[in-house]
Design a protein around this motif. Structure first.
Motif, PDB file in Angstrom:
ATOM      1  N   LEU A 183       0.837  -1.210   0.000  1.00 48.77           N
ATOM      2  CA  LEU A 183       0.000   0.000   0.000  1.00 48.77           C
ATOM      3  C   LEU A 183       0.870   1.258   0.000  1.00 48.77           C
ATOM      4  N   VAL A 184       1.966   1.212   0.726  1.00 51.72           N
ATOM      5  CA  VAL A 184       2.900   2.345   0.698  1.00 51.72           C
ATOM      6  C   VAL A 184       3.384   2.544  -0.744  1.00 51.72           C
ATOM      7  N   TRP A 185       3.727   1.452  -1.380  1.00 53.77           N
ATOM      8  CA  TRP A 185       4.171   1.491  -2.790  1.00 53.77           C
ATOM      9  C   TRP A 185       3.098   2.160  -3.653  1.00 53.77           C
ATOM     10  N   ALA A 186       1.851   1.730  -3.452  1.00 55.56           N
ATOM     11  CA  ALA A 186       0.745   2.292  -4.249  1.00 55.56           C
ATOM     12  C   ALA A 186       0.601   3.790  -3.996  1.00 55.56           C
ATOM     13  N   ALA A 187       0.768   4.194  -2.743  1.00 59.84           N
ATOM     14  CA  ALA A 187       0.639   5.616  -2.406  1.00 59.84           C
ATOM     15  C   ALA A 187       1.731   6.430  -3.099  1.00 59.84           C
ATOM     16  N   VAL A 188       2.947   5.950  -2.998  1.00 57.21           N
ATOM     17  CA  VAL A 188       4.078   6.687  -3.590  1.00 57.21           C
ATOM     18  C   VAL A 188       3.923   6.745  -5.116  1.00 57.21           C
ATOM     19  N   MET A 189       3.585   5.614  -5.717  1.00 58.95           N
ATOM     20  CA  MET A 189       3.464   5.589  -7.183  1.00 58.95           C
ATOM     21  C   MET A 189       2.322   6.476  -7.662  1.00 58.95           C
ATOM     22  N   ALA A 266      -4.705  10.933   6.533  1.00 56.36           N
ATOM     23  CA  ALA A 266      -4.339   9.772   7.356  1.00 56.36           C
ATOM     24  C   ALA A 266      -4.801   9.959   8.799  1.00 56.36           C
ATOM     25  N   ASN A 267      -4.752  11.188   9.281  1.00 54.12           N
ATOM     26  CA  ASN A 267      -5.097  11.451  10.687  1.00 54.12           C
ATOM     27  C   ASN A 267      -6.565  11.789  10.891  1.00 54.12           C
ATOM     28  N   SER A 268      -7.320  11.962   9.805  1.00 52.86           N
ATOM     29  CA  SER A 268      -8.711  12.375   9.958  1.00 52.86           C
ATOM     30  C   SER A 268      -9.592  11.208  10.390  1.00 52.86           C
ATOM     31  N   PRO A 269     -10.288  11.358  11.523  1.00 53.99           N
ATOM     32  CA  PRO A 269     -11.205  10.286  11.933  1.00 53.99           C
ATOM     33  C   PRO A 269     -12.377  10.144  10.962  1.00 53.99           C
ATOM     34  N   LYS A 270     -12.616  11.169  10.137  1.00 53.28           N
ATOM     35  CA  LYS A 270     -13.742  11.130   9.191  1.00 53.28           C
ATOM     36  C   LYS A 270     -13.401  10.374   7.895  1.00 53.28           C
ATOM     37  N   ALA A 271     -12.115  10.127   7.675  1.00 54.89           N
ATOM     38  CA  ALA A 271     -11.752   9.420   6.443  1.00 54.89           C
ATOM     39  C   ALA A 271     -12.133   7.944   6.591  1.00 54.89           C
ATOM     40  N   ASN A 272     -12.852   7.424   5.631  1.00 51.34           N
ATOM     41  CA  ASN A 272     -13.345   6.042   5.694  1.00 51.34           C
ATOM     42  C   ASN A 272     -12.257   5.089   5.188  1.00 51.34           C
ATOM     43  N   ILE A 273     -11.199   4.940   5.983  1.00 52.78           N
ATOM     44  CA  ILE A 273     -10.069   4.092   5.573  1.00 52.78           C
ATOM     45  C   ILE A 273      -9.656   3.194   6.734  1.00 52.78           C
ATOM     46  N   SER A 274      -9.077   2.048   6.378  1.00 53.47           N
ATOM     47  CA  SER A 274      -8.675   1.083   7.405  1.00 53.47           C
ATOM     48  C   SER A 274      -7.367   1.523   8.067  1.00 53.47           C
ATOM     49  N   THR A 275      -7.035   0.858   9.157  1.00 53.81           N
ATOM     50  CA  THR A 275      -5.769   1.134   9.845  1.00 53.81           C
ATOM     51  C   THR A 275      -4.581   0.933   8.902  1.00 53.81           C
ATOM     52  N   SER A 276      -4.671  -0.083   8.054  1.00 55.66           N
ATOM     53  CA  SER A 276      -3.566  -0.328   7.116  1.00 55.66           C
ATOM     54  C   SER A 276      -3.385   0.843   6.164  1.00 55.66           C
ATOM     55  N   VAL A 277      -4.496   1.398   5.678  1.00 57.93           N
ATOM     56  CA  VAL A 277      -4.378   2.536   4.755  1.00 57.93           C
ATOM     57  C   VAL A 277      -3.834   3.759   5.503  1.00 57.93           C
ATOM     58  N   ARG A 278      -4.325   3.982   6.729  1.00 59.12           N
ATOM     59  CA  ARG A 278      -3.784   5.095   7.538  1.00 59.12           C
ATOM     60  C   ARG A 278      -2.282   4.965   7.711  1.00 59.12           C
ATOM     61  N   ASN A 279      -1.856   3.769   8.110  1.00 57.54           N
ATOM     62  CA  ASN A 279      -0.416   3.531   8.313  1.00 57.54           C
ATOM     63  C   ASN A 279       0.358   3.752   7.026  1.00 57.54           C
ATOM     64  N   ALA A 280      -0.200   3.238   5.931  1.00 58.81           N
ATOM     65  CA  ALA A 280       0.510   3.343   4.650  1.00 58.81           C
ATOM     66  C   ALA A 280       0.656   4.808   4.233  1.00 58.81           C
ATOM     67  N   LEU A 281      -0.401   5.589   4.426  1.00 58.06           N
ATOM     68  CA  LEU A 281      -0.321   7.008   4.041  1.00 58.06           C
ATOM     69  C   LEU A 281       0.723   7.725   4.889  1.00 58.06           C
ATOM     70  N   LYS A 282       0.744   7.404   6.181  1.00 61.97           N
ATOM     71  CA  LYS A 282       1.730   8.063   7.060  1.00 61.97           C
ATOM     72  C   LYS A 282       3.155   7.682   6.679  1.00 61.97           C
ATOM     73  N   LYS A 283       3.338   6.418   6.344  1.00 61.02           N
ATOM     74  CA  LYS A 283       4.697   5.982   5.973  1.00 61.02           C
ATOM     75  C   LYS A 283       5.091   6.508   4.598  1.00 61.02           C
ATOM     76  N   ALA A 284       4.116   6.653   3.717  1.00 60.53           N
ATOM     77  CA  ALA A 284       4.435   7.098   2.353  1.00 60.53           C
ATOM     78  C   ALA A 284       4.840   8.571   2.327  1.00 60.53           C
ATOM     79  N   GLN A 285       4.267   9.355   3.228  1.00 60.52           N
ATOM     80  CA  GLN A 285       4.462  10.809   3.154  1.00 60.52           C
ATOM     81  C   GLN A 285       5.940  11.227   3.172  1.00 60.52           C
ATOM     82  N   PRO A 286       6.745  10.795   4.169  1.00 64.67           N
ATOM     83  CA  PRO A 286       8.160  11.218   4.142  1.00 64.67           C
ATOM     84  C   PRO A 286       8.930  10.638   2.941  1.00 64.67           C
ATOM     85  N   MET A 287       8.573   9.416   2.520  1.00 66.06           N
ATOM     86  CA  MET A 287       9.262   8.809   1.356  1.00 66.06           C
ATOM     87  C   MET A 287       9.020   9.649   0.109  1.00 66.06           C
TER      88      MET A 287
END
Ligand SMILES: *[C@@H]1O[C@H](CO)[C@@H](O)[C@H](O)[C@H]1NC(C)=O
Ligand SMILES: *[C@@H]1O[C@H](CO)[C@@H](O)[C@H](O)[C@H]1NC(C)=O
Ligand SMILES: *[C@@H]1O[C@H](CO)[C@@H](O)[C@H](O)[C@H]1NC(C)=O
Ligand SMILES: *[C@@H]1O[C@H](CO)[C@@H](O)[C@H](O)[C@H]1NC(C)=O
Ligand SMILES: *[C@@H]1O[C@H](CO)[C@@H](O)[C@H](O)[C@H]1NC(C)=O
Length: 461
Positions: A183-189, A266-287
């Protein structure tokens, strides 16, 4: 003025919900053995690079990309760079253009996003993203559309396959940790595709190539499919690219930079995303910040001039035994990828001309995919390979019939654009060679005989 605006808004909603492919019919080739290497496609060069051809499974010698990279040690980047420069360059792009093709599918490894590689246990060359960028720029200049395909996933997603990057009898992709890396890969790409002008002809991102077919061995792949789409769409929202009906989650301001908006989603409680997607977005951001700056793109808002990507999955029937339907993951434009090889067996009733033609000319795959909402579908891999040494005249017929039947879908993409000179495989697996020999026609939309299936329709063997 007011009425005019309403009209425009309606028009744009309609056009987004029915977003069409960039071409009426896809005619393409895969760029195999380039950024994901498959030693069988270049037997001599592989050995020259330091690789081996195993007698049994490809896991038993230096028979895969990771095994070679590990054995090369510090020379790995230079050795791979040489391959990347020569295997697929402007000469090939000119030939693809001259062959009248409009699309390429490019297999990629997770190691392209270098921070994802755990370098204590995983070994891959660095520098792939830079050469990809160079070639995408040239493909764009040539007017060729591009599908980027996550072909070799973290942990390896296929059993004893060179195309998985690592040859292993026990694929490790199907775990939460590795799904999250994908998912991190997908975010970055996704961010690269929309923010870097060199990526502008990319219209589709494929989540996974050929997962293990028995779905009992791929736990929660269906959740990965849902999360893949959410990751792509979250990144797009942060850039201002919305699919019909979507908007930024409330509380996320649209005037921030892309980089900050990703974190805000990633930090918005209103975003309808799973924990995995939240984590992936947070990890993708600095990359993303590092990689995009290093590669010369700008991390600023670009507005909504881009269209949403087609998220892309293998079609439903690739897997069996309780598989998820990728159509259930769709949000916005999505395509489905059908792969069909007769030579490996399990398709036609026998390895004979009549059995192949009878099966092919009565193919029901597009209808079956359509019935489970897997549409638009295209044939993203096929070749002219047969289970016997076919004659030239049969290969003319075999090429015609495959093109004819696969054109009932949104099109076809041959595997592959080329095979090393001097190999037997060249005749049936190298598009340029099939064109030279006259099996494929100079105009990909035409046939030697468009009635090639007439005598086989409605027959069974
Ligand atoms: C592409 O690489 C081939 C070697 O495989 C070489 O002969 C050719 O000159 C290269 N083309 C360009 C445009 O660099
Ligand atoms: C990297 O791989 C090593 C060896 O398998 C493992 O011990 C370590 O936890 C991994 N690091 C991360 C960050 O996953
Ligand atoms: C959240 O997403 C799921 C799909 O993953 C969907 O079924 C559900 O309707 C969504 N909920 C809201 C409130 O949008
Ligand atoms: C297969 O047949 C073709 C033409 O019929 C011939 O040129 C070629 O040498 C044969 N290949 C093998 C491996 O027998
Ligand atoms: C085209 O293929 C059909 C079906 O095999 C055959 O009957 C017909 O003779 C072929 N036409 C030509 C011009 O070869």
């Amino acid at each position: 003025m007011r009425a005019h605006h309403v009209l425009l808004a309606l028009v744009s909603v309609v056009s987004v919900s029915a977003q069409s492919l960039p071409v009426k019919k896809i005619y393409g080739v895969n760029i195999g053995n380039w950024l994901v290497m498959e030693p069988w496609m270049m037997k001599n060069e592989w050995v020259a690079m330091g690789g081996e051809h195993c007698d049994t499974a490809c896991s038993t010698c230096i028979g895969s990309e990771m095994a070679l990279a590990q054995s090369l040690g510090t020379s790995v980047d230079a050795v791979f760079q040489q391959h990347w420069n020569t295997w697929f360059n402007q000469t090939d792009i000119n030939k693809i253009k001259a062959a009248g093709l409009n699309t390429v599918r490019i297999p990629l490894g997770y190691w392209l996003v270098e921070p994802l590689v755990n370098r204590t246990s995983e070994f891959y060359a660095k520098g792939g993203l830079k050469i990809l960028k160079t070639r995408l720029k040239a493909l764009k200049a040539a007017g060729i559309n591009v599908i980027l395909d996550h072909h070799a996933l973290p942990g390896a997603a296929a059993i004893n396959q060179m195309f998985a990057g690592l040859c292993t009898p026990t694929p490790q992709f199907y775990t939460t940790a590795n799904y999250e890396r994908a998912l991190v890969w997908a975010a970055v790409m996704t961010a690269f595709i929309h923010l870097d002008a060199d990526f502008a002809s990319v219209f589709s991102l494929q989540a996974i190539n050929e997962p293990v077919q028995d779905a009992r061995q791929t736990p929660v792949l269906g959740q990965y499919e849902v999360d893949f789409v959410k990751t792509v769409r979250s990144i797009e929202q942060s850039i201002g690219v919305f699919v019909s009906g979507q908007k930024l989650p409330s509380g996320v301001a649209s005037s921030l930079t892309v980089s900050n908006t990703i974190l805000a989603i990633a930090n918005s409680p209103k975003a309808n995303i799973s924990t995995s997607v939240r984590n992936a977005l947070k990890k993708a951001q600095p990359m993303l910040v590092t990689l995009i700056y290093a590669n010369g793109a700008r991390v600023t808002k670009v507005g909504s001039t881009r269209k949403p990507l087609f998220t892309n999955f293998m079609e439903y029937y690739w897997q069996n035994s309780g598989q998820a339907n990728p159509a259930d993951a769709a949000s916005g434009p999505q395509t489905y990828d059908q792969h069909l090889y007769y030579n490996f067996g399990g398709v036609a009733k026998a390895h004979t001309e009549t059995a192949y033609m009878t099966h092919l000319c009565n193919l029901d795959r597009v209808a079956k995919d359509t019935a489970v909402r897997n549409t638009p579908v295209y044939f993203g891999e096929f070749s002219l390979a047969t289970g016997w040494n076919a004659t030239d005249s049969f290969l003319n017929i075999w090429a015609d019939a495959q093109k004819l039947m696969y054109s009932q879908s949104s099109g076809w993409i041959f595997w592959s654009f080329k095979i090393e000179d001097g190999q037997d495989e060249k005749r049936q697996w190298d598009y340029f060679e099939t064109l030279k020999r006259g099996y494929m026609t100079q105009n990909p939309a035409s046939y030697h005989n468009s009635s090639v299936c007439a005598t086989y329709k409605g027959k069974t063997t």
